[in-house]
Design a protein around this motif. Structure first.
Motif, short mmCIF file in Angstrom:
data_model
loop_
_atom_site.label_atom_id
_atom_site.label_comp_id
_atom_site.label_asym_id
_atom_site.label_seq_id
_atom_site.Cartn_x
_atom_site.Cartn_y
_atom_site.Cartn_z
N SER A 116 1.03 -1.05 0.36
CA SER A 116 -0.01 -0.11 0.08
C SER A 116 0.29 1.20 0.09
O SER A 116 0.13 2.21 -0.87
N GLY A 174 1.78 2.77 -3.38
CA GLY A 174 1.01 2.40 -4.29
C GLY A 174 -0.21 1.75 -4.95
O GLY A 174 -0.65 1.58 -6.02
N TRP A 175 -0.03 0.53 -3.80
CA TRP A 175 -1.23 -1.12 -4.69
C TRP A 175 -2.42 -0.61 -3.46
O TRP A 175 -2.65 -0.04 -2.28
N ALA A 176 -3.65 -1.20 -4.52
CA ALA A 176 -4.93 -0.99 -3.48
C ALA A 176 -4.86 -2.37 -2.59
O ALA A 176 -4.41 -3.29 -3.32
N ASP A 194 -8.50 -1.29 1.67
CA ASP A 194 -9.75 -0.68 0.59
C ASP A 194 -10.14 -1.53 0.40
O ASP A 194 -11.78 -1.17 0.57
N LYS A 206 -9.78 -1.02 -10.34
CA LYS A 206 -9.59 0.77 -10.68
C LYS A 206 -8.06 1.54 -10.13
O LYS A 206 -7.96 2.05 -11.29
N GLU A 207 -7.24 0.59 -9.65
CA GLU A 207 -5.60 1.19 -9.00
C GLU A 207 -5.05 0.36 -10.29
O GLU A 207 -5.59 -0.82 -10.27
N ASP A 208 -4.03 0.70 -10.40
CA ASP A 208 -2.78 0.53 -11.76
C ASP A 208 -2.16 -0.85 -10.97
O ASP A 208 -2.06 -1.83 -11.66
N ARG A 209 -2.40 -1.62 -9.37
CA ARG A 209 -1.64 -2.39 -9.11
C ARG A 209 -2.76 -2.39 -7.76
O ARG A 209 -2.95 -2.00 -6.99
N PHE A 210 -2.84 -4.35 -7.20
CA PHE A 210 -3.11 -4.18 -6.33
C PHE A 210 -2.91 -5.79 -5.58
O PHE A 210 -2.42 -6.44 -6.88
#
Length: 456
Positions: free
Chosen positions: A127, A130-132, A173, A263-267
């Motif tokens: 997180s 930048g990961w969800a 999230d 919706k996020e680039d990475r999760f």
């Protein structure tokens, strides 16, 4: 590769044995090899079958006559599950090892054996980059395994502390599962505080379906009637669904979590099928098999996503430890379980109600016939077996009655449980997608964190 879609009769209802075991379901493997120009996956799915050893996966396939979807993944490995002392682990120490990359003592969550140092779980590490993040479980939301991916506690029994840590987290999230196991906290005021803190709560099928994926963070809650604060056992949920009841499944939650997270680039999404373990603790093979099927259904949702994004998606399926020491000796007959249509938890609830009502012997015998197939309509009981069960019923100890019923099913099915607890048996890891080769061979549970964190 294709999957069988089979209607399986289970006593008082009929259902399809796992959405994830659907006809024509293909796994796109041609593009799943690790790409040299890519440092790692952008979408990581970690599925944990609590207590899921090779015995119960084999029993699931034999009992339901299916091939598990994750069983066809291209890479398999073997994982050691010891705790910090080299002992048989519990779920708290196991979750800490996988989530934090460090081993600890049983009962401890996200902290070292001395209870001094707190470790950051992989979900928080990702997180921060930048990961969800999503954490799902069929257990209570503050149970050991999900808590291992967000919390810190000297003992897993500090459920109030872990509940607050969950809803006060800044990196989750999506959080989904049963309810919250609470001791001193008032449930209604706790959930009100969660909503005031920004959580969007869904606790019915309709609310789940109508959730706007733009609303978050999401708190998905689905408490079972007889298994609260766990979710409904899958065997019970599917019977309810057959007769018009609506209660969302682990796969439903996984699908909704993907909808938000993508919706996020990475999760990163961790999904646990927790009640494989609880069923095996109670010697309930049929319920454990349905929980494995529920996990496979959730894996199906990830595979559908993978088929759209094969170059940057990784799916890993494993267990935190093995439970029960389940083996299938020569001559086993799992069709003994064909007429079982209720979990040990529901049966225990029905026994309690009969004892409270001082119901007649015939009512007790009708109940075990209807829900376990022990009696006229299913497996015939000898006069001696019937007398022994009625003697226990008259004695009025619900636990003794319940345990005797499931021991009797085991005896008739000729299956063997070596323990009612955990074992130290290594477990199988299944992997598919970008970075799958990292999970081949033999490794320790702490290496799960090490591998994932290398892609942060």
């Amino acid at each position: 590769m294709s999957k069988k879609k089979l209607a399986v009769g289970i006593g008082c209802f009929v259902f399809i044995a796992g959405v994830g075991i659907a006809a024509g379901m293909g796994i796109t493997t041609a593009q799943s090899l690790f790409q040299e120009e890519q440092t790692g996956p952008k979408h990581i799915f970690l599925f944990i079958g609590d207590g899921m050893g090779s015995g119960v996966t084999r029993a699931t396939e034999a009992f339901l006559d299916v091939d598990l979807l994750f069983g066809d993944f291209p890479v398999t490995g073997i994982m050691n599950t010891d705790n910090v002392y080299g002992e048989v682990t519990d779920s708290a120490a196991a979750a800490t090892a996988m989530a934090c990359g460090e081993r600890t003592k049983n009962g401890r969550i996200g902290m070292d054996r001395d209870g001094i140092r707190e470790w950051r779980p992989i979900s928080e590490v990702l997180s921060d980059n930048g990961w969800a993040v999503g954490v799902l479980s069929s257990a209570p939301l503050n149970n050991a395994t999900p808590a291992g991916f967000y919390g810190h506690a000297l003992e897993r029994t500090e459920v109030d502390t872990l509940a607050w840590q969950a809803v006060q987290s800044t990196f989750l999230d999506v959080l989904g599962g049963g309810g919250f196991a609470l001791k001193e906290i008032d449930r209604e005021s706790f959930l009100e505080e969660a909503e005031n803190g920004g959580w969007k709560i869904a606790d019915t099928q309709e609310e789940l379906e109508n959730l706007d994926a733009s609303e978050g963070p999401l708190l998905l809650m689905n408490e079972g009637k007889y298994s609260d604060p766990y979710m409904e056992y899958e065997i019970d949920r599917r019977r309810m669904e057959k007769y018009g009841g609506e209660t969302f499944s682990l796969a439903d939650m996984t699908e909704k979590a993907i909808e938000l997270l993508e919706k996020e680039d990475r999760f990163f999404l961790m999904t646990e099928s927790a009640m494989i373990d609880t069923a095996l603790h109670h010697g309930d093979l049929a319920s454990a098999a349905f929980e494995v099927a529920a996990l496979d259904d959730a894996v199906f949702e990830a595979v559908e996503f993978y088929n759209k994004h094969p170059n940057d998606t990784l799916i890993v399926v494993l267990a935190d430890h093995e439970t029960g020491g389940l083996t299938l000796p020569s001559g086993y007959t799992l069709n003994i379980y064909d007429d079982q249509c209720a979990s040990w938890s529901r049966v225990s609830g029905y026994i309690r109600e009969l004892l409270e009502e001082e119901a007649a012997d015939e009512d007790f015998l009708d109940m075990i016939d209807h829900y376990l197939g022990l009696g006229v309509s299913g497996i015939e009981l000898s006069d001696e077996e019937k007398d022994e069960l009625l003697e226990l019923y008259h004695a009025g100890d619900r636990t003794e009655i319940r345990d005797a019923l499931f021991r009797l099913l085991q005896k008739k099915a000729k299956v063997s449980f070596s323990t009612g607890g955990h074992t130290g048996a290594p477990i199988t890891v299944y992997a598919m997608g970008c970075g799958q080769e990292e999970f081949s061979g033999c490794f320790d549970n702490t290496e799960v964190f090490e591998i994932f964190s290398g892609w942060q």
